[in-house]
Design a protein around this motif. Structure first.
Motif, PDB file in Angstrom:
ATOM      1  N   ALA A 108       0.842  -1.205   0.000  1.00 40.59           N
ATOM      2  CA  ALA A 108       0.000   0.000   0.000  1.00 40.59           C
ATOM      3  C   ALA A 108       0.874   1.251   0.000  1.00 40.59           C
ATOM      4  CB  ALA A 108      -0.914   0.005   1.229  1.00 40.59           C
ATOM      5  N   TYR A 148       0.413   3.945  -2.887  1.00 38.63           N
ATOM      6  CA  TYR A 148      -0.156   5.267  -2.609  1.00 38.63           C
ATOM      7  C   TYR A 148       0.895   6.362  -2.417  1.00 38.63           C
ATOM      8  CZ  TYR A 148      -4.713   3.127  -2.048  1.00 38.63           C
ATOM      9  OH  TYR A 148      -5.889   2.440  -2.273  1.00 38.63           O
ATOM     10  N   CYS A 149       2.064   5.985  -1.884  1.00 38.50           N
ATOM     11  CA  CYS A 149       3.060   7.016  -1.533  1.00 38.50           C
ATOM     12  C   CYS A 149       4.309   6.946  -2.415  1.00 38.50           C
ATOM     13  CB  CYS A 149       3.443   6.891  -0.059  1.00 38.50           C
ATOM     14  SG  CYS A 149       2.010   6.891   1.044  1.00 38.50           S
ATOM     15  N   VAL A 181      -0.332   6.605   4.363  1.00 37.82           N
ATOM     16  CA  VAL A 181      -1.200   5.940   3.387  1.00 37.82           C
ATOM     17  C   VAL A 181      -2.628   6.472   3.511  1.00 37.82           C
ATOM     18  CG1 VAL A 181      -2.317   3.732   2.797  1.00 37.82           C
ATOM     19  CG2 VAL A 181       0.174   3.830   3.110  1.00 37.82           C
ATOM     20  N   ALA A 197      -2.870   9.828   1.983  1.00 39.33           N
ATOM     21  CA  ALA A 197      -2.790   9.724   0.520  1.00 39.33           C
ATOM     22  C   ALA A 197      -4.089   9.174  -0.063  1.00 39.33           C
ATOM     23  CB  ALA A 197      -1.605   8.837   0.118  1.00 39.33           C
ATOM     24  N   GLN A 198      -4.715   8.219   0.647  1.00 36.25           N
ATOM     25  CA  GLN A 198      -5.988   7.648   0.168  1.00 36.25           C
ATOM     26  C   GLN A 198      -7.071   8.730   0.143  1.00 36.25           C
ATOM     27  OE1 GLN A 198      -6.394   4.434   3.039  1.00 36.25           O
ATOM     28  NE2 GLN A 198      -6.081   2.896   1.445  1.00 36.25           N
ATOM     29  N   ARG A 214      -6.437  11.097  -2.666  1.00 37.34           N
ATOM     30  CA  ARG A 214      -6.630  10.482  -3.977  1.00 37.34           C
ATOM     31  C   ARG A 214      -8.105  10.240  -4.295  1.00 37.34           C
ATOM     32  NH1 ARG A 214      -2.699   6.433  -6.304  1.00 37.34           N
ATOM     33  NH2 ARG A 214      -3.721   5.480  -8.077  1.00 37.34           N
ATOM     34  N   TYR A 215      -8.884   9.817  -3.291  1.00 44.19           N
ATOM     35  CA  TYR A 215     -10.246   9.352  -3.574  1.00 44.19           C
ATOM     36  C   TYR A 215     -11.346  10.345  -3.206  1.00 44.19           C
ATOM     37  CZ  TYR A 215      -7.956   4.812  -4.126  1.00 44.19           C
ATOM     38  OH  TYR A 215      -7.145   3.784  -4.527  1.00 44.19           O
TER      39      TYR A 215
END
Length: 270
Positions: free
Chosen positions: A143, A147-148, A168, A171-172, A175-176
């Motif tokens: 992960a 993600y990173c 993470v 970053a999630q 991103r989302y």
């Protein structure tokens, strides 16, 4: 796909089933699609709707789009079994999560018709999902890389792991956030928000006990998640068979599960 690049000794039949549900013994097939990869590199596809002879629950129809009236005049599995067995003759078998779902379901349907019609003894079974999970592991290191774009140094040292997990999560969310997906009913929604209540709902909303021996159904009712009472409301089971509670309390279940069950039982008394 009309051609493939696999090196084969036998044709490979890739199977996907749509069904009335996910219970291998109780549920039935409503559509079967087979893509047969031949030795010469060609691919032939065959798709058949099947009358399951039992109603298709609405929540299942909303997922695959096949309703009772769509299959009312289709042949039953029994009527299709012989020609299906011929089409699969001499083939190895593949699918996505097929070892846990599609193949056992198919075998069960064939056994109901005739125990000698379809055998998997001399066939190789390939489950594409297992390759996916093996090669793209769902670990913290994976992960972190995904993600990173960094390699996790000192993985499994607690401090490195906690900081990487925080990174993470950030970053999630970045991103989302704002990304919409469709739910079972085809309605668009935005699952990931920068909001702890929403993230809890997304990742833990059906959690009752940590061993997941109980869960919440779609109406928010606590139901058992295993054994003969799977899917039944816990309060109904405790009322009808009080000895089931004693059995769980005296068996090898986690203390957390026993405590949650006891809480439910005490609430009923009130």
């Amino acid at each position: 796909m009309t051609h493939h690049t696999l090196k084969l000794k036998k044709p490979l039949a890739i199977i996907d089933l749509e069904t009335t549900g996910v219970n291998i013994t109780r549920d039935r097939i409503v559509e079967i699609c087979i893509a047969k990869a031949n030795l010469d590199g060609t691919v032939e596809t065959r798709t058949k709707k099947v009358n399951p002879t039992i109603p298709i629950p609405l929540e299942t129809s909303l997922i695959h789009g096949i309703y009772d009236e769509d299959v009312a005049n289709e042949p039953t599995f029994k009527q299709l079994a012989r020609s299906l067995a011929q089409f699969l003759e001499g083939c190895d078998l593949a699918g996505f999560n097929s070892n846990r779902f599609d193949i056992p379901m198919l075998v069960e349907e064939f056994l109901r018709v005739d125990s000698n019609l379809f055998d998997i003894k001399n066939r190789k079974l390939i489950d594409v999902q297992r390759i996916f999970h093996l090669m793209e592991p769902r670990t913290l290191s994976a992960a972190y890389k995904f993600y990173c774009q960094k390699t996790l140094e000192n993985a499994h040292s607690a401090e490195a792991d906690t900081l990487a997990t925080l990174e993470v999560l950030c970053a999630q969310v970045e991103r989302y956030e704002g990304v919409t997906i469709k739910d079972d009913k085809g309605v668009e929604y935005e699952p990931v928000k920068n909001d702890i209540d929403e993230l809890h709902k997304l990742t833990s909303s059906t959690l009752v006990d940590f061993a997941q021996r109980m869960t919440l159904d779609k109406n928010g009712e606590v139901v058992f998640n295993f054994g003969k009472n799977a899917g039944k409301r816990v309060v109904d089971v405790l009322e009808k068979e009080p000895q089931y509670y004693d059995w769980i309390m005296n068996s090898d279940f986690p203390l957390d599960t026993k405590r949650k069950l006891t809480e439910i039982k005490l609430k009923m008394k009130k």
